[in-house]
Design a protein around this motif. Structure first.
Motif, PDB file in Angstrom:
ATOM      1  N   SER A  29       0.828  -1.203   0.000  1.00 49.90           N
ATOM      2  CA  SER A  29       0.000   0.000   0.000  1.00 49.90           C
ATOM      3  C   SER A  29       0.863   1.253   0.000  1.00 49.90           C
ATOM      4  CB  SER A  29      -0.901   0.007   1.240  1.00 49.90           C
ATOM      5  OG  SER A  29      -0.110   0.109   2.419  1.00 49.90           O
ATOM      6  N   ALA A  30       0.226   2.392  -0.272  1.00 49.39           N
ATOM      7  CA  ALA A  30       0.929   3.674  -0.204  1.00 49.39           C
ATOM      8  C   ALA A  30       1.421   3.949   1.215  1.00 49.39           C
ATOM      9  CB  ALA A  30      -0.006   4.792  -0.670  1.00 49.39           C
ATOM     10  N   LYS A  31       0.644   3.520   2.212  1.00 54.59           N
ATOM     11  CA  LYS A  31       1.051   3.696   3.605  1.00 54.59           C
ATOM     12  C   LYS A  31       2.345   2.949   3.881  1.00 54.59           C
ATOM     13  CE  LYS A  31      -0.459   2.873   8.371  1.00 54.59           C
ATOM     14  NZ  LYS A  31       0.787   2.149   8.739  1.00 54.59           N
ATOM     15  N   ARG A  32       2.450   1.726   3.357  1.00 53.99           N
ATOM     16  CA  ARG A  32       3.661   0.950   3.588  1.00 53.99           C
ATOM     17  C   ARG A  32       4.880   1.634   2.964  1.00 53.99           C
ATOM     18  NH1 ARG A  32       6.020  -2.686   7.034  1.00 53.99           N
ATOM     19  NH2 ARG A  32       7.522  -4.001   5.929  1.00 53.99           N
ATOM     20  N   LEU A  33       4.732   2.151   1.760  1.00 53.71           N
ATOM     21  CA  LEU A  33       5.830   2.872   1.121  1.00 53.71           C
ATOM     22  C   LEU A  33       6.306   4.017   1.995  1.00 53.71           C
ATOM     23  CD1 LEU A  33       4.689   3.076  -2.619  1.00 53.71           C
ATOM     24  CD2 LEU A  33       6.497   1.644  -1.679  1.00 53.71           C
ATOM     25  N   HIS A  34       5.340   4.739   2.569  1.00 45.14           N
ATOM     26  CA  HIS A  34       5.680   5.857   3.444  1.00 45.14           C
ATOM     27  C   HIS A  34       6.368   5.369   4.717  1.00 45.14           C
ATOM     28  CE1 HIS A  34       5.286   9.766   5.428  1.00 45.14           C
ATOM     29  NE2 HIS A  34       4.815   9.112   6.474  1.00 45.14           N
ATOM     30  N   ASP A  35       5.861   4.274   5.290  1.00 45.11           N
ATOM     31  CA  ASP A  35       6.391   3.765   6.556  1.00 45.11           C
ATOM     32  C   ASP A  35       7.852   3.341   6.448  1.00 45.11           C
ATOM     33  OD1 ASP A  35       3.979   4.205   7.801  1.00 45.11           O
ATOM     34  OD2 ASP A  35       3.311   2.116   7.687  1.00 45.11           O
ATOM     35  N   VAL A  36       8.224   2.739   5.319  1.00 38.50           N
ATOM     36  CA  VAL A  36       9.580   2.201   5.197  1.00 38.50           C
ATOM     37  C   VAL A  36      10.530   3.139   4.464  1.00 38.50           C
ATOM     38  CG1 VAL A  36       8.725  -0.168   5.258  1.00 38.50           C
ATOM     39  CG2 VAL A  36       9.098   0.946   3.048  1.00 38.50           C
ATOM     40  N   ALA A  37      10.051   4.300   4.066  1.00 34.69           N
ATOM     41  CA  ALA A  37      10.884   5.202   3.272  1.00 34.69           C
ATOM     42  C   ALA A  37      12.138   5.646   4.013  1.00 34.69           C
ATOM     43  CB  ALA A  37      10.069   6.428   2.837  1.00 34.69           C
ATOM     44  N   GLN A  38      12.048   5.777   5.329  1.00 39.79           N
ATOM     45  CA  GLN A  38      13.175   6.284   6.108  1.00 39.79           C
ATOM     46  C   GLN A  38      13.928   5.200   6.867  1.00 39.79           C
ATOM     47  OE1 GLN A  38      14.086   9.411   5.692  1.00 39.79           O
ATOM     48  NE2 GLN A  38      12.310   9.704   4.343  1.00 39.79           N
ATOM     49  N   GLY A  39      13.540   3.959   6.721  1.00 42.23           N
ATOM     50  CA  GLY A  39      14.242   2.891   7.431  1.00 42.23           C
ATOM     51  C   GLY A  39      13.628   1.543   7.130  1.00 42.23           C
ATOM     52  N   GLN A  40      14.441   0.489   7.269  1.00 40.37           N
ATOM     53  CA  GLN A  40      13.947  -0.852   6.960  1.00 40.37           C
ATOM     54  C   GLN A  40      14.171  -1.803   8.124  1.00 40.37           C
ATOM     55  OE1 GLN A  40      16.221  -3.160   4.108  1.00 40.37           O
ATOM     56  NE2 GLN A  40      17.975  -1.770   4.227  1.00 40.37           N
ATOM     57  N   HIS A  41      13.235  -2.715   8.285  1.00 40.75           N
ATOM     58  CA  HIS A  41      13.328  -3.757   9.313  1.00 40.75           C
ATOM     59  C   HIS A  41      12.799  -5.058   8.737  1.00 40.75           C
ATOM     60  CE1 HIS A  41      14.416  -0.761  12.296  1.00 40.75           C
ATOM     61  NE2 HIS A  41      13.407  -0.015  11.846  1.00 40.75           N
ATOM     62  N   PRO A  42      13.468  -5.619   7.736  1.00 38.20           N
ATOM     63  CA  PRO A  42      12.997  -6.881   7.148  1.00 38.20           C
ATOM     64  C   PRO A  42      13.035  -8.001   8.180  1.00 38.20           C
ATOM     65  CG  PRO A  42      15.228  -6.379   6.411  1.00 38.20           C
ATOM     66  CD  PRO A  42      14.742  -5.177   7.146  1.00 38.20           C
ATOM     67  N   PHE A  43      12.055  -8.881   8.106  1.00 45.32           N
ATOM     68  CA  PHE A  43      11.999  -9.951   9.105  1.00 45.32           C
ATOM     69  C   PHE A  43      12.820 -11.169   8.701  1.00 45.32           C
ATOM     70  CE2 PHE A  43       8.472 -11.180   6.327  1.00 45.32           C
ATOM     71  CZ  PHE A  43       8.568 -12.561   6.285  1.00 45.32           C
ATOM     72  N   ALA A  44      13.233 -11.261   7.437  1.00 42.89           N
ATOM     73  CA  ALA A  44      14.012 -12.418   6.983  1.00 42.89           C
ATOM     74  C   ALA A  44      14.939 -12.012   5.845  1.00 42.89           C
ATOM     75  CB  ALA A  44      13.093 -13.547   6.532  1.00 42.89           C
ATOM     76  N   THR A  45      16.026 -12.753   5.728  1.00 37.05           N
ATOM     77  CA  THR A  45      16.939 -12.628   4.598  1.00 37.05           C
ATOM     78  C   THR A  45      16.799 -13.883   3.752  1.00 37.05           C
ATOM     79  OG1 THR A  45      18.546 -11.319   5.849  1.00 37.05           O
ATOM     80  CG2 THR A  45      19.363 -12.448   3.887  1.00 37.05           C
ATOM     81  N   VAL A  46      16.663 -13.716   2.447  1.00 34.86           N
ATOM     82  CA  VAL A  46      16.572 -14.859   1.546  1.00 34.86           C
ATOM     83  C   VAL A  46      17.681 -14.737   0.496  1.00 34.86           C
ATOM     84  CG1 VAL A  46      15.175 -16.146  -0.104  1.00 34.86           C
ATOM     85  CG2 VAL A  46      14.088 -15.077   1.883  1.00 34.86           C
ATOM     86  N   LEU A  47      18.566 -15.724   0.502  1.00 31.94           N
ATOM     87  CA  LEU A  47      19.577 -15.843  -0.558  1.00 31.94           C
ATOM     88  C   LEU A  47      19.031 -16.822  -1.577  1.00 31.94           C
ATOM     89  CD1 LEU A  47      22.322 -15.651  -1.974  1.00 31.94           C
ATOM     90  CD2 LEU A  47      23.203 -17.338  -0.326  1.00 31.94           C
ATOM     91  N   SER A  48      18.674 -16.314  -2.746  1.00 32.71           N
ATOM     92  CA  SER A  48      18.066 -17.165  -3.762  1.00 32.71           C
ATOM     93  C   SER A  48      18.834 -17.070  -5.066  1.00 32.71           C
ATOM     94  CB  SER A  48      16.603 -16.754  -3.998  1.00 32.71           C
ATOM     95  OG  SER A  48      16.541 -15.449  -4.539  1.00 32.71           O
ATOM     96  N   CYS A  49      18.512 -17.976  -5.978  1.00 30.78           N
ATOM     97  CA  CYS A  49      19.087 -17.936  -7.311  1.00 30.78           C
ATOM     98  C   CYS A  49      18.488 -16.747  -8.066  1.00 30.78           C
ATOM     99  CB  CYS A  49      18.788 -19.239  -8.052  1.00 30.78           C
ATOM    100  SG  CYS A  49      19.542 -19.339  -9.688  1.00 30.78           S
ATOM    101  N   ALA A  50      19.268 -16.190  -8.986  1.00 33.50           N
ATOM    102  CA  ALA A  50      18.803 -15.043  -9.773  1.00 33.50           C
ATOM    103  C   ALA A  50      17.844 -15.446 -10.884  1.00 33.50           C
ATOM    104  CB  ALA A  50      20.003 -14.308 -10.362  1.00 33.50           C
ATOM    105  N   ASP A  51      17.494 -16.702 -10.966  1.00 36.24           N
ATOM    106  CA  ASP A  51      16.579 -17.201 -11.994  1.00 36.24           C
ATOM    107  C   ASP A  51      15.288 -16.375 -12.025  1.00 36.24           C
ATOM    108  OD1 ASP A  51      14.425 -18.999 -13.166  1.00 36.24           O
ATOM    109  OD2 ASP A  51      16.169 -20.304 -13.438  1.00 36.24           O
ATOM    110  N   SER A  52      14.870 -15.992 -13.231  1.00 32.23           N
ATOM    111  CA  SER A  52      13.689 -15.139 -13.375  1.00 32.23           C
ATOM    112  C   SER A  52      12.400 -15.815 -12.940  1.00 32.23           C
ATOM    113  CB  SER A  52      13.553 -14.686 -14.834  1.00 32.23           C
ATOM    114  OG  SER A  52      13.334 -15.800 -15.690  1.00 32.23           O
ATOM    115  N   ARG A  53      12.425 -17.144 -12.792  1.00 31.82           N
ATOM    116  CA  ARG A  53      11.223 -17.872 -12.402  1.00 31.82           C
ATOM    117  C   ARG A  53      11.074 -18.008 -10.895  1.00 31.82           C
ATOM    118  NH1 ARG A  53      12.928 -23.032 -15.744  1.00 31.82           N
ATOM    119  NH2 ARG A  53      14.870 -22.364 -14.684  1.00 31.82           N
TER     120      ARG A  53
END
Length: 238
Positions: free
Chosen positions: A75-99
């Protein structure tokens, strides 16, 4: 007047019947791509335990696989909320495959994942530093190394043929995962995908005291997954 009225009526009727036919042909088992308005608060993102983070990730994949996504945090609210900082809950190392579009297949949104993509989902110094940054400084409580079915990078490592340019850089990082005895069958390649995930996790733990310490203190969980291109589901393999 009568002819004009009748002509307009027929046109409107044809438009109406055409619209109804299009509606009838729609796949009713799908949902419109609308963002979920019930966005989770950023403080909740920050406070997830490793197990809670894993459960949230896998629940999102269940929704994706069964075609019932919620499209959270778009949502637009989410964009605003994270614009000044990030707190991701997980890190995912994945293949660059487009699928393998990670945010889509886990049904998450903006600011939810620290997403690292490289062919073969291999550990390099740059990748490892990125994972450490997310875990130690951003506070992600989960790291997933995600391989996938019919991975081209793993296939190239198994086939072991000369490759142009810098492609060998990631292929050589996969070869140690294959062991001394292997063949080029499709079955072995699928086994090698999982072996590579496990090998890259081992490399991560061996090369990073930061991650090893966080895991030992229960602040971080490191897992491996395999994504099925045909079905859309993620299976935990490590």
């Amino acid at each position: 007047m009568g002819r004009l009225y009748g002509s307009v009526g027929r046109r409107d009727f044809l438009k109406f019947t055409g619209l109804m036919g299009a509606i009838a042909a729609m796949p009713w088992n799908t949902r419109p791509a609308w963002a979920d308005t019930a966005d989770m608060d950023m403080d909740e993102d920050r406070s997830l335990s490793p197990d809670e983070a894993l459960n949230r990730l896998m629940a999102g994949n269940e929704r994706f696989m069964h075609h019932t996504p919620k499209y959270p945090h778009q949502s637009a609210k989410r964009l605003h909320d994270v614009a000044q900082g990030q707190h991701p809950f997980a890190t995912v190392l994945s293949c660059a495959d487009s699928r393998v579009p990670v945010e889509l297949l886990f049904d998450v949104g903006v600011g939810d994942l620290f997403d690292i993509r490289v062919a073969g989902n291999v550990i390099t110094p740059e990748v490892l530093g990125s994972i450490e940054y997310a875990a130690a400084l951003l506070g992600t409580s989960l790291v997933m190394v995600l391989g996938h079915e019919r991975c081209g990078a793993v296939t190239a490592a198994v086939q072991d043929k000369p490759l142009p340019g810098n492609i060998n850089a990631f292929v050589n990082s996969i070869k140690p995962a294959l062991g001394s005895k292997h063949d080029q069958s499709a079955q072995f390649i699928e086994t090698a995908v999982v072996s590579n995930v496990c090998y890259q996790i081992d490399q991560m733990k061996q090369q990073s005291p930061i991650l090893a310490d966080l895991e030992a203190n229960g602040k971080l969980k490191i897992v491996g997954g395999r994504y099925d291109l045909d079905e859309g589901d993620v299976t935990l393999v490590a």
